[in-house]
Design an enzyme around this catalytic site. Structure first.
Site, short mmCIF file in Angstrom:
data_model
loop_
_atom_site.label_atom_id
_atom_site.label_comp_id
_atom_site.label_asym_id
_atom_site.label_seq_id
_atom_site.Cartn_x
_atom_site.Cartn_y
_atom_site.Cartn_z
N HIS A 164 3.19 6.50 -7.80
CA HIS A 164 3.29 5.10 -7.35
C HIS A 164 2.83 4.15 -8.47
O HIS A 164 1.65 3.81 -8.57
CB HIS A 164 2.41 4.93 -6.11
CG HIS A 164 2.64 3.64 -5.37
ND1 HIS A 164 2.20 3.43 -4.10
CD2 HIS A 164 3.26 2.51 -5.73
CE1 HIS A 164 2.53 2.22 -3.71
NE2 HIS A 164 3.18 1.63 -4.69
N ARG A 177 7.96 2.11 0.90
CA ARG A 177 6.94 3.06 1.36
C ARG A 177 7.61 4.39 1.69
O ARG A 177 8.70 4.42 2.27
CB ARG A 177 6.21 2.54 2.60
CG ARG A 177 5.18 1.45 2.32
CD ARG A 177 4.03 1.92 1.42
NE ARG A 177 3.08 0.87 1.07
CZ ARG A 177 3.08 0.21 -0.08
NH1 ARG A 177 3.96 0.45 -1.04
NH2 ARG A 177 2.16 -0.71 -0.31
N ASN A 221 2.82 -8.56 -7.83
CA ASN A 221 3.57 -7.55 -8.59
C ASN A 221 5.00 -7.37 -8.07
O ASN A 221 5.63 -6.34 -8.32
CB ASN A 221 2.81 -6.21 -8.61
CG ASN A 221 2.51 -5.69 -7.21
OD1 ASN A 221 3.07 -6.18 -6.24
ND2 ASN A 221 1.65 -4.70 -7.11
N GLN A 273 -0.58 9.70 -0.36
CA GLN A 273 -0.80 9.44 -1.79
C GLN A 273 -2.25 9.68 -2.15
O GLN A 273 -3.11 9.14 -1.45
CB GLN A 273 -0.39 7.99 -2.11
CG GLN A 273 1.11 7.81 -2.01
CD GLN A 273 1.61 6.49 -2.55
OE1 GLN A 273 2.79 6.29 -2.62
NE2 GLN A 273 0.75 5.56 -2.93
P1 NDP Z 1 8.56 -9.43 1.93
O1 NDP Z 1 7.78 -9.58 3.19
O2 NDP Z 1 8.76 -10.60 1.04
O3 NDP Z 1 10.03 -8.90 2.25
C1 NDP Z 1 10.28 -7.92 3.20
C2 NDP Z 1 11.64 -8.22 3.80
O4 NDP Z 1 11.91 -7.18 4.74
C3 NDP Z 1 11.65 -9.55 4.54
O5 NDP Z 1 12.58 -10.40 3.93
C4 NDP Z 1 12.01 -9.18 5.97
O6 NDP Z 1 13.01 -10.07 6.45
C5 NDP Z 1 12.57 -7.77 5.85
N1 NDP Z 1 12.24 -6.97 7.04
C6 NDP Z 1 11.04 -6.84 7.64
N2 NDP Z 1 11.15 -6.02 8.69
C7 NDP Z 1 12.44 -5.65 8.74
C8 NDP Z 1 13.17 -4.81 9.62
N3 NDP Z 1 12.61 -4.23 10.69
N4 NDP Z 1 14.49 -4.63 9.40
C9 NDP Z 1 15.10 -5.24 8.35
N5 NDP Z 1 14.45 -6.05 7.48
C10 NDP Z 1 13.13 -6.24 7.69
O7 NDP Z 1 7.90 -8.22 1.16
P2 NDP Z 1 8.02 -7.86 -0.39
O8 NDP Z 1 9.43 -8.00 -0.82
O9 NDP Z 1 6.97 -8.55 -1.15
O10 NDP Z 1 7.59 -6.33 -0.33
C11 NDP Z 1 8.32 -5.39 0.46
C12 NDP Z 1 7.54 -4.09 0.50
O11 NDP Z 1 7.56 -3.48 -0.79
C13 NDP Z 1 6.05 -4.24 0.81
O12 NDP Z 1 5.82 -4.33 2.20
C14 NDP Z 1 5.48 -2.99 0.24
O13 NDP Z 1 5.54 -1.95 1.21
C15 NDP Z 1 6.42 -2.66 -0.89
N6 NDP Z 1 5.78 -2.88 -2.20
C16 NDP Z 1 5.71 -1.81 -3.05
C17 NDP Z 1 5.09 -1.91 -4.26
C18 NDP Z 1 5.08 -0.77 -5.22
O14 NDP Z 1 4.27 -0.78 -6.14
N7 NDP Z 1 5.94 0.21 -5.06
C19 NDP Z 1 4.42 -3.17 -4.67
C20 NDP Z 1 4.65 -4.25 -3.76
C21 NDP Z 1 5.25 -4.09 -2.55
P3 NDP Z 1 13.18 -10.34 8.03
O15 NDP Z 1 11.82 -10.71 8.54
O16 NDP Z 1 14.20 -11.42 8.09
O17 NDP Z 1 13.67 -9.07 8.63
#
Ligand code: NDP
Length: 386
Positions: free
Chosen positions: A334, A286, A148, A315
């Site tokens: 959500h 989140r 999603n 939630q």
């Molecule tokens: P990904 O893992 O593809 O992307 C997360 C990105 O965050 C990575 O590119 C990572 O890059 C970066 N990241 C991780 N930790 C850090 C940090 N400490 N500081 C800066 N950047 C950071 O996840 P998605 O894009 O698929 O999803 C992201 C989040 O969205 C999910 O974890 C979930 O919580 C939320 N989500 C919400 C939904 C909803 O219905 N509202 C549905 C799906 C997801 P790098 O490692 O280089 O830092």
């Protein structure tokens, strides 16, 4: 025989839909990074486009599970010690839960769940599971990666435009018989020419950047690892080594990092103090990434001109959660990843993961978060290990 305990959101208040607004949904062949869409074996137990995330929809799992001799228990009552979820937990081999209606799998619950082997997130984001406790108890944690992500990216774009253009208050004026143009436009701007930045440019964050490029905004991002030079050049991205650097120059900030201990409360009073007055913050990642009350203060002070998104803590959010009533907000429950299109993919992915698990076959590494007592697969990168 395995017992599958599935926690789903309640049915619509008016009852399970007898028909839908559209007859079908587009078939998506694959994801932008080349990953394939879910590939369960045999028929899926629903028609794509059906409401499967609620109790009566059962994620379409019952036909497959019952034909193969397994027991499916579906509940929505999930909170508190006497919840139906708690009552069934000791017998469950598999727990399925959705981030939209999370069954919080705490260390105490893991201690009670003596049979549990798989905690499966029907969707993306498994921070409702205590990953350390899962590893300790030898429980595999998996989610339906990418299912999603585009659904959420579209919700982000919608929220950016809604807040900047002052859409929601203007819609209310129309709803209630009004026509005061000045009331509608005194907080309405064009997005064109603004500085837009995302903290986290993974599957969702990058999709948001790609979708906003045609709006002629200047694009920024921060994450720990830089994107490829090709992507940076194609999108004209400015990389920021810290989130603090990004928020100081951006008019609109999107938060798209996973929640784990070091990202909790990333946006607190100190971070808001760095933002340009009149910024917009979008958070579909989140709720706990932001200090709840600092968001309210930033809106009242005018540091934020708007805050929008769909994620809260806990939630469901209690009726008196301040984000329901704070000014200039574009909050929804959500829902961003639970469109009927998203549901079709995460339900099919849930079936694929279940089939592999029940047949003793490996689960795709892109779906794994914890396996064999440690962070594992693609989830290991998402949840802080890289
Ligand atoms: P990904 O893992 O593809 O992307 C997360 C990105 O965050 C990575 O590119 C990572 O890059 C970066 N990241 C991780 N930790 C850090 C940090 N400490 N500081 C800066 N950047 C950071 O996840 P998605 O894009 O698929 O999803 C992201 C989040 O969205 C999910 O974890 C979930 O919580 C939320 N989500 C919400 C939904 C909803 O219905 N509202 C549905 C799906 C997801 P790098 O490692 O280089 O830092």
């Amino acid at each position: 025989m395995a017992t599958i305990l599935c926690v789903l959101f309640p049915d619509p208040e008016g009852g399970y839909p007898p028909k839908y607004a559209r007859e079908s949904i587009p078939a998506i062949a694959g994801y932008p990074n080349g990953q394939t869409v879910p590939t369960p074996i045999g028929p899926i137990g629903f028609k794509p486009g059906d409401l499967v995330g609620c109790v009566s929809g059962e994620l379409g799992l019952r036909p497959y599970l019952e034909a193969n001799g397994h027991k499916l228990i579906v509940v929505s009552d999930k909170d508190g010690q006497n919840s139906e979820f708690d009552r069934h937990l000791p017998e469950a081999d598999v727990v399925i839960s959705q981030p939209f209606w999370p069954a919080y799998l705490t260390a105490e619950r893991f201690a009670k769940a003596k049979n549990l082997k798989l905690a499966l997130t029907a969707g993306i984001g498994s921070d409702h599971v205590d990953l350390g406790a899962a590893a300790q108890h030898g429980v595999t944690v998996a989610e339906v990666t990418f299912s999603n992500s585009i659904s959420v990216a579209e919700h982000v774009v919608m929220t950016v435009l809604s807040l900047v253009r002052n859409y929601l208050p203007s819609h209310e004026v129309a709803n209630y018989g009004g026509w005061n143009i000045a009331d509608c436009v005194s907080r309405s701007y064009d997005l064109e020419g603004m500085e837009f930045g995302t903290i986290g440019a993974g599957r969702i964050g990058l999709a948001v950047l790609r979708r906003l490029k045609p709006f002629d905004v200047r694009l920024h991002y921060h994450q720990r690892h830089r994107l490829s030079e090709d992507i940076e050049r194609d999108l004209g991205l400015t990389f920021h080594p810290t989130p603090q650097s990004l928020v100081q120059v951006c008019d609109v900030v999107n938060l798209q990092v996973p929640l784990y201990p070091s990202t909790e409360r990333m946006f607190d009073d100190a971070m808001f103090a760095l933002m340009k007055p009149g910024s917009y913050l979008i958070n579909t990642a989140r709720g706990k990434l932001c200090d709840r009350d600092a968001v309210v203060r930033a809106l009242k002070r005018g540091t934020l001109a708007g805050y929008g998104g769909d994620v809260w803590f806990p939630q469901p959010a209690p009726p008196d959660h301040p984000w329901r009533t704070m000014p200039h907000q574009g909050m929804t429950p959500h829902i961003s990843g639970a469109s009927l299109s998203g549901q079709a993919r995460y339900a099919a992915g849930t079936l694929e993961i279940l089939q592999n698990f029940l047949d003793g076959k490996p689960i795709r590494s892109e779906y794994l978060i914890v396996a064999g007592g440690a962070l594992s697969g693609v989830g290991a990168a998402s949840y802080g290990l890289k």
